[in-house]
Design a protein around this motif. Structure first.
Motif, PDB file in Angstrom:
ATOM      1  N   GLN A   1       0.625   2.110  70.135  1.00 47.00           N
ATOM      2  CA  GLN A   1       1.253   1.326  71.194  1.00 47.00           C
ATOM      3  C   GLN A   1       1.712  -0.032  70.643  1.00 47.00           C
ATOM      4  O   GLN A   1       2.832  -0.478  70.892  1.00 47.00           O
ATOM      5  CB  GLN A   1       0.229   1.115  72.317  1.00 47.00           C
ATOM      6  N   ARG A   2       0.825  -0.650  69.849  1.00 43.21           N
ATOM      7  CA  ARG A   2       1.137  -1.962  69.282  1.00 43.21           C
ATOM      8  C   ARG A   2       2.311  -1.864  68.312  1.00 43.21           C
ATOM      9  O   ARG A   2       3.215  -2.697  68.344  1.00 43.21           O
ATOM     10  CB  ARG A   2      -0.114  -2.510  68.578  1.00 43.21           C
TER      11      ARG A   2
ATOM     12  N   THR B   1       5.502  -1.525  70.412  1.00 42.95           N
ATOM     13  CA  THR B   1       5.906  -2.783  71.056  1.00 42.95           C
ATOM     14  C   THR B   1       6.526  -3.719  70.023  1.00 42.95           C
ATOM     15  O   THR B   1       7.542  -4.371  70.274  1.00 42.95           O
ATOM     16  CB  THR B   1       4.691  -3.475  71.695  1.00 42.95           C
ATOM     17  N   ARG B   2       5.905  -3.750  68.830  1.00 40.54           N
ATOM     18  CA  ARG B   2       6.388  -4.628  67.766  1.00 40.54           C
ATOM     19  C   ARG B   2       7.780  -4.197  67.309  1.00 40.54           C
ATOM     20  O   ARG B   2       8.681  -5.015  67.143  1.00 40.54           O
ATOM     21  CB  ARG B   2       5.391  -4.581  66.601  1.00 40.54           C
TER      22      ARG B   2
END
Lengths: 365, 303
Positions: A351-352, A355-356
């Motif tokens: 997820q991170r 998003t990044r």
């Protein structure tokens, strides 16, 4: 003076008694639902039928709902998250199991869809599907023809091939502002698993999206509905129901703009909005009554007629208006159905990374 | 002395009680929430309610305290966060300067207008804030969009041939911020300027310093504390601004408020979001301390 005091006291006691009696009689149900996501009569019919007073609040993103649920004590009895969010929330202990003895209409649900949904809710213990839809291409028929010629609009090539999207850029292209829904589309187009968690795969998807970035007019998850209808943009990757809403709006505005929706032939992502009961709900019985009401074929058919999203109720399909039931963009034929994929519950790390990537794609940083 | 009297004696009296109330207020509504944020910033994200781990654990008569510095390390590893802080500071700085340039003449004009007109002007400055900020920002979207009021007016006048892309750019963000925060600049400036002793300007005039010179040598230095107060009231909240850049800004608008939102909502990572907020507060404390020093200096000067 003393008499007045006594009278006031008596009145106050009387009122309190009346209020408590009313509270006993008046059953309530607190529903927290998406904005613009019920038919005009859905709630009022339920209130008439059950005598339960519905308190209806709305949200416009899964994230807002989730923050409320994870803080604890949301105070709602019914919520409607999308399936990847539901999956995580089940793990966090947000929901209570449904009591299926209170849901006699359970068997109306489509068995195949229930099976698909087990990736989010194993054993279908916590939720029922409300509506579902696909994420595909919505476009302005005449404007797209003017820039792309007679090329059929039926493939992700339209978006992911720079020679196509660079032409569409002249009349405007919008993408959902949602890394978890657009990055899987890029993965799928590249022939990689849409639910891949491999950093290499995600890098490839990012690189693909960066090549088309210069031609994207904006990223937004609802603005395209009105912009497509008014001709401000000519192509949008969006939610099927929203794009049909855009089509209706264009027709209502006089039909100068013709909007169409297509699920690309390579397949597309699907989302399911799920009805569930938070574990701290105070009106569990009423919540079950509401869910059982949502399992009634006519209720679901009315919702689909109004929202132009397909439902997951087998018995309802025959009751849906023919023009909607036979539209392949709303009720996809079997060969298209087999190519659809749904979004998994991603590990925090993936997820991170997504998003990044998204920030990099959008802002170049 | 009875026990009751003794207990009563322990309660703060008079002066202390009066001073205690604001301290208690600060403790309850500033220090306590901030302590909670600091606590979360040292936790780890978890799938639970609430979605982070507990710092302390009590087992086998042992208290284990586990502080996770990983969130702060993460912030230093990715250029994004530094870029976002710098982006916020830049937007806040430019907006503050713009507010000062627009607000100073306004405050000056109000302070020098007749006593009857002053409340009217002040009311006009404050009136827009009676409507919710969100609605006013939406109104700006209507004004600035490609087929909005401004572009249509310019097209009609023949100034431009094609609509200007203002909405979803940083220019729109500056317009929105300066508009929304202007009252916070004008009001402290007015409060300062209205107290000025006009005989000082007369004296300056007698000594040969007319209009322009007198303004720069007398009025501006005297209004220093008003300028600082106004700048603080604009700069500090703008650094953390979320609504205006979100609605008026475009993809290139990178501010810490948005990054915080992404950490909290998209990544479900409350601890990283909390550590971002802690760092932001530390960055803001520097100008606050400078302001306090200046205020203290001013008090001494007056005494």
């Amino acid at each position: 003076m003393k008499k007045t005091k006594q009278m006031l006291l008596a009145a106050a006691v009387g009122m309190a008694v009346v209020a408590s009696v009313q509270a006993e009689q008046q059953r309530v149900l607190k529903v927290y639902h998406w904005s613009d996501y019920v038919a005009p009569t859905t709630i009022s019919n339920f209130e008439k039928k059950s005598g339960i007073k519905v308190v209806f609040d709305v949200y416009d993103s899964n994230e807002v709902l989730e923050a409320k649920l994870l803080s604890g004590g949301s105070g709602y009895d019914i919520v409607v998250p999308s399936n990847p969010f539901l999956a995580k929330q089940i793990k966090a202990g947000v929901y209570q199991k449904l009591d299926k003895t209170q849901l006699p209409l359970w068997d109306n649900l489509d068995k195949d869809l229930l099976h698909t949904l087990e990736i989010s809710d194993p054993g279908n213990q916590y939720s029922i599907p409300y509506m579902w839809g696909s994420i595909g291409l919505g476009y302005n028929v005449d404007k797209v023809k003017a820039v792309l010629g007679d090329q059929p609009i039926d493939s992700w090539d339209i978006i992911f091939k720079p020679e196509n999207i660079s032409k569409l850029h002249e009349c405007g292209v919008a993408l959902l502002d949602s890394p978890t829904e657009i990055i899987p589309a890029a993965l799928h187009y590249l022939g990689l698993p849409a639910d891949s968690e491999k950093p290499d795969d995600l890098k490839q998807a990012e690189a693909l999206l960066l090549t088309i970035r210069p031609y994207i007019t904006y990223f937004h998850s609802s603005k395209y509905i009105s912009d497509l209808a008014s001709g401000n943009i000519c192509m949008a990757i969006g939610y099927s129901g929203d794009l049909y809403q855009s089509k209706s709006r264009a027709e209502e505005a006089g039909g100068k703009v013709k909007v169409a929706y297509k699920i690309p032939k390579e397949g597309a992502g699907t989302f399911f909005d799920m009805v569930a009961i938070p574990s701290d709900s105070k009106n569990v019985k009423e919540a079950h009554e509401f869910i059982n009401y949502l399992l009634e074929p006519q209720v679901m058919a009315d919702l689909t007629d109004y929202l132009q999203f397909p439902n997951a109720n087998q018995q309802a399909t025959a009751l849906v208006e023919e023009s909607i039931r036979t539209d392949p963009g709303i009720y996809p034929p079997a060969d298209v159905m087999s190519k659809l994929y749904t979004f998994p519950d991603l590990p925090a790390k993936t997820q991170r990374v997504m998003t990044r990537s998204w920030t990099k794609i959008k802002s170049g940083k | 002395m009875t026990i009751r009297e003794k207990l009563l004696g322990m309660l703060p009296k008079g002066r202390h009680a009066v001073i205690g109330v604001p301290f208690f207020w600060m403790l309850l509504f500033f220090l306590l929430p901030f302590a909670i944020i600091i606590k979360i910033s040292f936790a780890e994200a978890d799938i639970a309610i609430p979605p982070y781990t507990s710092l302390t654990e009590w087992a086998d008569s042992q208290l284990t305290v586990l502080l996770n510095f990983g969130n702060y390390v993460l912030l230093s590893e990715d250029q994004l966060y530094i870029a976002a802080y710098l982006g916020s500071l830049k937007i806040a700085l430019i907006s503050t300067v713009l507010c000062l340039l627009v607000g100073y003449p306004m405050a000056y004009a109000i302070a020098r207008s007749s006593k009857q007109m002053q409340p009217v002007w002040l009311l006009l400055i404050m009136m827009p804030t009676w409507t919710a900020l969100l609605i006013r920002v939406y109104a700006w979207m209507g004004i600035l969009s490609n087929n909005g009021l401004l572009n249509n007016a310019l097209l009609w006048l023949g100034v431009i041939n094609e609509p200007l892309q203002i909405l979803n750019t940083n220019i729109a963000v500056y317009i929105g911020i300066v508009y929304a925060y202007l009252p916070f600049m004008v009001l402290p400036l007015y409060a300062n300027l209205v107290k000025h002793d006009l005989s000082l300007l007369e004296a300056a005039s007698d000594l040969g310093a007319k209009g322009y010179t007198a303004f720069w040598k007398i009025t501006v230095p005297l209004s220093k504390s008003g300028v600082i107060a106004g700048c603080m009231l604009v700069f500090i909240p703008v650094v953390g601004e979320f609504v205006i850049p979100e609605l008026l800004g475009g993809p290139e608008t990178l501010m810490i408020g948005k990054v915080l939102w992404q950490e909290f909502f998209n990544n479900r990572d409350w601890p990283v979001a909390a550590s971002l907020a802690v760092i932001m507060l530390l960055i803001l404390i520097i100008p606050i301390i400078l302001f306090n020093r200046n205020q203290a200096g001013e008090m001494e000067g007056k005494a």
